[in-house]
Design a protein around this motif. Structure first.
Motif, short mmCIF file in Angstrom:
data_model
loop_
_atom_site.label_atom_id
_atom_site.label_comp_id
_atom_site.label_asym_id
_atom_site.label_seq_id
_atom_site.Cartn_x
_atom_site.Cartn_y
_atom_site.Cartn_z
N SER B 165 76.72 65.73 10.68
CA SER B 165 75.15 65.54 11.17
C SER B 165 74.03 64.78 10.10
O SER B 165 73.56 64.24 11.23
CB SER B 165 74.79 66.36 12.04
N THR B 166 73.86 65.19 9.31
CA THR B 166 72.60 64.81 7.95
C THR B 166 73.25 63.20 7.54
O THR B 166 73.19 61.92 8.13
CB THR B 166 72.41 66.29 7.35
N ARG B 167 74.30 63.80 7.96
CA ARG B 167 74.96 62.75 6.30
C ARG B 167 75.17 61.47 7.03
O ARG B 167 75.45 60.31 6.97
CB ARG B 167 76.20 63.50 5.92
N GLN B 168 76.06 61.62 8.14
CA GLN B 168 76.29 60.14 8.79
C GLN B 168 75.53 59.40 9.02
O GLN B 168 75.48 58.72 10.31
CB GLN B 168 77.56 60.79 9.93
N ARG B 169 74.03 59.80 9.44
CA ARG B 169 72.56 59.00 9.99
C ARG B 169 72.22 58.33 8.42
O ARG B 169 71.57 57.26 8.90
CB ARG B 169 71.66 60.22 10.09
N PHE B 170 72.79 58.11 7.32
CA PHE B 170 73.12 57.26 6.04
C PHE B 170 73.89 56.26 5.52
O PHE B 170 74.92 56.66 6.02
CB PHE B 170 72.87 58.01 4.89
N VAL B 171 73.29 55.50 4.82
CA VAL B 171 73.98 54.37 4.50
C VAL B 171 74.53 55.35 2.78
O VAL B 171 73.69 55.29 2.44
CB VAL B 171 73.15 52.68 4.48
N ALA B 172 75.32 55.66 2.62
CA ALA B 172 75.66 56.22 1.36
C ALA B 172 76.25 54.91 0.44
O ALA B 172 76.42 54.23 0.26
CB ALA B 172 76.98 56.93 1.83
N MET B 173 75.54 55.36 -0.30
CA MET B 173 76.14 54.56 -1.73
C MET B 173 76.04 55.31 -3.44
O MET B 173 75.56 56.22 -3.26
CB MET B 173 74.30 53.56 -2.65
#
Ligand SMILES: Nc1ncnc2c1ncn2[C@@H]1O[C@H](COP(=O)(O)OP(=O)(O)OP(=O)(O)O)[C@@H](O)[C@H]1O
Ligand SMILES: [Mg+2]
Lengths: 692, 268
Positions: B165-173
């Motif tokens: 739930s935290t991770r999927q809020r971000f654009v990951a690089m």
């Protein structure tokens, strides 16, 4: 040492035989005694007595050692005088006491090494540098390259073979450096494409193949030397110092082979010139020998294996990247600027490969210079095809009644078959006592690393702040309360710190596939990972059990007890681990059900079932094969989940079949081809299960 | 009641950053669309430096918080202090960053406690608000505010994971050690050595990375290579520098130290 007989006449064969029969009472067969006696007959009486004396002494400890001493005695007495002979025997007894039978036998067989050592020559032994060389080569190559003792210095491209002992240099340190130079040179053969041409075919051109091969070995040494020099100048300098200047005959070749673009084909061209010139190839200590046929086989097998891994990974990417309807996605391999690893693109987008596939790609580039286009064709849906073993017949079915019976899921009927599987609990015959200590020595570094990781899992006591009660006052909370009171808010009564012990409540069950299909490296991998796991979990203090399973049809599902809950990790358990062997078939569901039941009875909070298998449920006859077995296994894992058991299914394989995802659906799973990775993975899982 | 909020300044001088791929463009796109960014990559591969560079480029102040497992929500949001006879509110770094329209960089987010991580949730989705419940304040983030978090999927965090739930809020690089020539340039520029020596250090770095999982938890990071270069430029020999800054920094195990020394000797 005194001779015991009254006369000093030599003993005849039949007399020797009689004495040996008495001395080596536990001897395996009469015939071999005759042979031993024949060997001793030519010796002088004094020597015969010497041998008989020590045979008698050692046989008191272990008949096999006595036996081996007598059989090696004629050769030993060629190399050693009486004192040294005694020392040789005593050294073996010593290693028997300390390490067991196998090292003792090995120590005896290392007769030449022993003789050199006694003669005071300064030499180096592979055993003392093996670990260091293995790690060094691992650092150089970035892919596994084992170091083992062999008759000569050569490599099949998976393993570097080096002589057991080196004495070419005047001192021990020099000989150790020579080992390093040899290992580096053989690594360079695998790294810089010595085997990238079909050397076998090329060498067939010359009638004197041996001589051509000798030239090729030398010319490659020249070429590789400059490749090493370009990337690792320190190493090249060290090697040059050992070898001195190139032999005069080779000098004309140096310029051409030193070019950065030179390949093994240049060396082959030059072989023609050198053979034509008719000279004798000089000897070069560290250049070793080439075995093109062996290397070609190993290399081809590796390339095929890695290509498959890569293609499977690409197939997975392809099917997951199916945004475009219809039409094949475009797979490309785009090399980045020199040095960097190539990028894979699906429909123009850069994708990241899983680590195994990345390693495979890197290794393929080392073997082939680049990735060939066929690699980019993803694997088709190709399925799993259990091998037929119809030539086998079931072993005697036990006449005792089954210890337990379990239901089995029949997906055709969508219902259980009641009491279908008959489970028998069995013992594993103890295996080699030294196996475990050998493995734990071999993987010492890895085991240390794993222990550290598990120790991190164990966790430390921690202080919880803002508790309603506790042994200390929480200052932060006090300050907040003070402020709250001032601002007219009701302060929280949670004003204390409490130290809590990190209580773990965890039990793990390891279920090991002992079916016939695990025979070979999978079985080794299972045993090695169990050893590493035991070493690590011991550090944690959690209870765990190990059971094996195999069987033959539903009426004989065997469960082998290796370590029950509460058993200590002692000599018996260790020998049972060593004794795990590939037996019959794999009816996985019932094994999961039985072990689940044992695990569920444990009075702990977290329960973990770890299955180690090659991921191929299969049983005699067609019934369990294919979908039926897969569905039953899946069902059994679901049942376990419902009882609060987490399952983690490890498939030891070089490429995972596609049905795994479905079969292990209710559980976590992974496909590993390297035992070293398993304990680290498990440490992770332990942590996740018990962290809250 | 009084309130204190630290003054945040932008980064004045361009930090040295060598782009390794599309990361600059991607980050700018995320910034333009007001999306939060997650950086993953091994230790010492340039994540912090990258954020500093982007803050400079976008002319926004940068607030960095190194997360640890005792980090409380108050440490991020702020707390009341008693000054004389008064209670004074002091903004925490996150609140200050939101007020100032800064980039807030939460380094090693996995180290933070789960209950702490959730305060960033409403900031990291389309709501873009920060709830400072102690003050009963609902702080909407200005357009310039940007949240950046980082984590290292390697050794430490194999034990810890970011919640989906935290991770999927971000654009990951994803970051990794740069390709050899780039890394050589970085080591030369940062360490003050010539390209040849930098190249050798990078080679050494590669060799140690081959030992990852084979006795080493991690290979040498770009950071360690830069350190070795700096020690050389301060007058020590390359071998000395590599042994001190790389070999000994990577392991305590005597066997592994021996192997690393062998590799150092091979390279120089
Ligand atoms: N692309 C780059 N451009 C310039 N310098 C770099 C680059 N990559 C790494 N460096 C150098 O490496 C050093 C370490 O980088 P940095 O501190 O950004 O690592 P990090 O990824 O934040 O590591 P950690 O996860 O340990 O915090 C920097 O100080 C810088 O010298
Ligand atoms: Mg950082």
């Amino acid at each position: 040492m005194t001779s015991s007989g009254q006369s000093s006449r030599k003993l005849f064969e039949h007399e020797l035989e009689e004495r040996l029969d008495q001395l080596l009472f536990a001897s395996p067969s009469h015939r071999s005694i005759t042979r031993l006696a024949t060997g001793l007959e030519p010796l002088s009486r004094a020597r015969q007595d010497l041998v008989l004396h020590w045979a008698g002494v050692t046989a008191q400890t272990c008949a096999e050692i006595g036996h081996l001493i007598v059989s090696l005695a004629p050769k030993a007495l060629d190399l050693l005088d009486a004192d040294d002979f005694e020392a040789w025997v005593l050294a073996a007894l010593d290693s028997y006491d300390r390490q067991g039978l196998r090292p003792a036998m090995e120590s005896l067989r290392n007769l030449e090494a022993f003789a050199t050592e006694r003669s005071g020559a300064p030499f180096a032994r592979l055993a003392e540098v093996e670990g260091r060389l293995t790690r060094f080569v691992q650092g150089l190559s970035g892919r596994p390259l084992a170091v083992r003792a062999g008759n000569a210095a050569w490599t099949d491209t998976d393993t570097i073979f080096l002589p057991e002992l080196l004495a070419a240099m005047p001192d021990a340190e020099g000989n150790r450096r020579l080992y390093k130079a040899m290992a580096a040179h053989l690594w360079a053969q695998t790294r810089y494409g010595t085997f990238s041409a079909d050397l076998d075919a090329a060498l067939d051109r010359w009638p004197d193949r041996q001589r051509a091969l000798a030239w090729l070995t030398l010319l490659e040494a020249v070429r590789l030397d400059s490749r090493i020099g370009a990337e690792l100048p320190g190493l090249a300098a060290e090697m040059a110092e050992l070898r001195g200047p190139w032999p005069e005959v080779l000098v004309p070749a140096v310029a051409r082979l030193a070019a950065a673009t030179a390949t093994v084909r240049d060396s082959l061209d030059l072989v023609a010139e050198f053979v034509a010139a008719g000279g004798v190839p000089p000897r070069l200590t560290f250049a070793g020998t080439l075995d093109p046929a062996a290397a070609r086989l190993v290399r081809a097998e590796r390339i095929a294996r890695e290509t498959k891994v890569l293609r499977n990974a690409l197939a997975a990417l392809k099917s997951s990247g199916g945004r475009k309807q219809g039409g094949e996605p475009l797979l490309e391999l785009v090399p980045t600027d020199e040095g960097g690893p190539a990028e894979f693109r699906v429909d123009g987008e850069v994708v990241t490969l899983p680590p195994e596939a990345q390693a495979a790609a890197q290794s393929l580039v080392q073997d082939l210079g680049e990735l060939p286009p066929e690699v980019l064709t993803p694997a088709g849906p190709g399925g799993w095809a259990p091998t037929d073993r119809i030539d086998n017949t079931p072993e005697q079915i036990s006449d005792r009644a089954a210890d337990w019976r379990y239901d089995e899921w029949d997906y055709h009927r969508s219902a259980y078959r009641k009491g279908w599987c008959h489970v028998y609990e069995m013992q594993v015959a103890p295996g080699d006592a030294d196996y475990v200590s050998e493995v734990s020595t071999r993987y010492r570094l890895l085991i240390n690393q794993i222990r550290r990781r598990f120790e991190a899992v164990r966790g430390e006591d921690r202080v919880l702040g803002r508790q309603p009660e506790g042994e200390e006052i929480d200052l932060d909370a006090q300050v907040d309360a003070h402020i709250d009171r001032r601002s007219g808010i009701e302060p929280s009564p949670r004003l204390f710190c409490r130290r809590i012990r990190n209580e773990r409540s965890m039990a793990a069950m390891f279920m090991v596939d002992m079916s016939g299909s695990t025979k070979g490296w999978v079985n080794d991998a299972e045993r090695e990972s169990l050893i590493m796991l035991c070493e690590a979990i011991e550090a944690l203090g959690d209870d765990y059990a190990i059971y094996g399973f195999s069987g033959w049809t539903r009426t004989r599902c065997d469960i082998y007890r290796i370590k029950a809950f509460g058993d200590r990790y002692d000599e018996t358990v260790r020998r049972r681990i060593a004794g795990i062997e590939a037996k019959d078939y794999t009816r996985m569901g019932v094994a999961i059900r039985h072990l689940t039941r044992l695990l569920a009875a444990q009075p702990v909070r977290h329960k973990l079932l770890v299955t180690l298998s090659d991921g191929r449920p299969d049983d005699f006859g067609d019934e369990y094969r294919g979908a039926y077995g897969i569905e039953d296994t899946r069902r059994a894992l679901q049942e376990a989940r419902r009882q609060g058991i987490r399952s983690y299914c490890v498939t030891i394989d070089r490429s995972g079949a596609d049905y795994l995802k479905h079969m292990y659906g209710p559980a976590a799973y992974s496909v590993l081809d390297d035992v070293g990775k398993l304990p680290l993975k498990l440490a992770d899982i332990y942590r996740r299960l018990t962290a809250n | 009641m009084d309130m204190l909020s630290p003054q945040l300044a932008s980064i004045a001088e361009e930090p040295y950053y060598q782009a390794v791929g599309e990361e600059v463009g991607l980050f700018e796109a995320a910034a333009a669309r007001r999306l939060p960014v997650l950086l993953k990559g091994p230790t010492g591969c340039g994540k912090t430096r990258f954020v500093e560079y982007m803050a400079w480029k976008l002319r926004r102040p940068l607030v960095t918080v190194a997360c640890h497992d005792d980090l409380t929500t108050a440490d991020l949001l702020g707390r009341y202090l008693i000054v004389g006879n008064e209670t004074v509110w002091m903004d925490g770094p996150l609140t200050a960053a939101v007020r100032a329209g800064a980039i807030c960089y939460l380094d090693e987010i996995v180290e933070a406690r789960k209950d702490t991580t959730v305060v960033i949730h409403p900031l990291a989705d389309s709501r873009r608000v920060l709830t400072v419940d102690k003050r009963g304040e609902l702080l909407p983030a200005p357009d310039d505010f940007m949240l950046v978090i980082s984590y290292n999927p390697g050794y430490q965090s194999i034990l810890k994971e970011i919640k989906p739930s935290t991770r999927q809020r971000f654009v990951a690089m994803e970051f990794d050690y740069p390709a050899p020539e780039l890394e050589t340039q970085i080591v030369a520029a940062e360490g003050g050595v010539d390209l040849e020596l930098a190249g050798k250090l990078v080679k050494l770095g590669e060799l140690t990375r081959n030992l990852k999982g084979q006795g080493l938890d991690e290979g040498a990071s770009t950071r360690l290579l830069v350190h070795a270069a700096q020690i050389v430029s301060a007058g020590r020999t390359p071998t000395e520098a590599a042994n001190a800054a790389v070999a000994r920094a990577l392991t305590d195990d005597p066997d592994m130290t021996e192997t690393l020394n062998d590799l150092v000797r091979a390279v120089f």
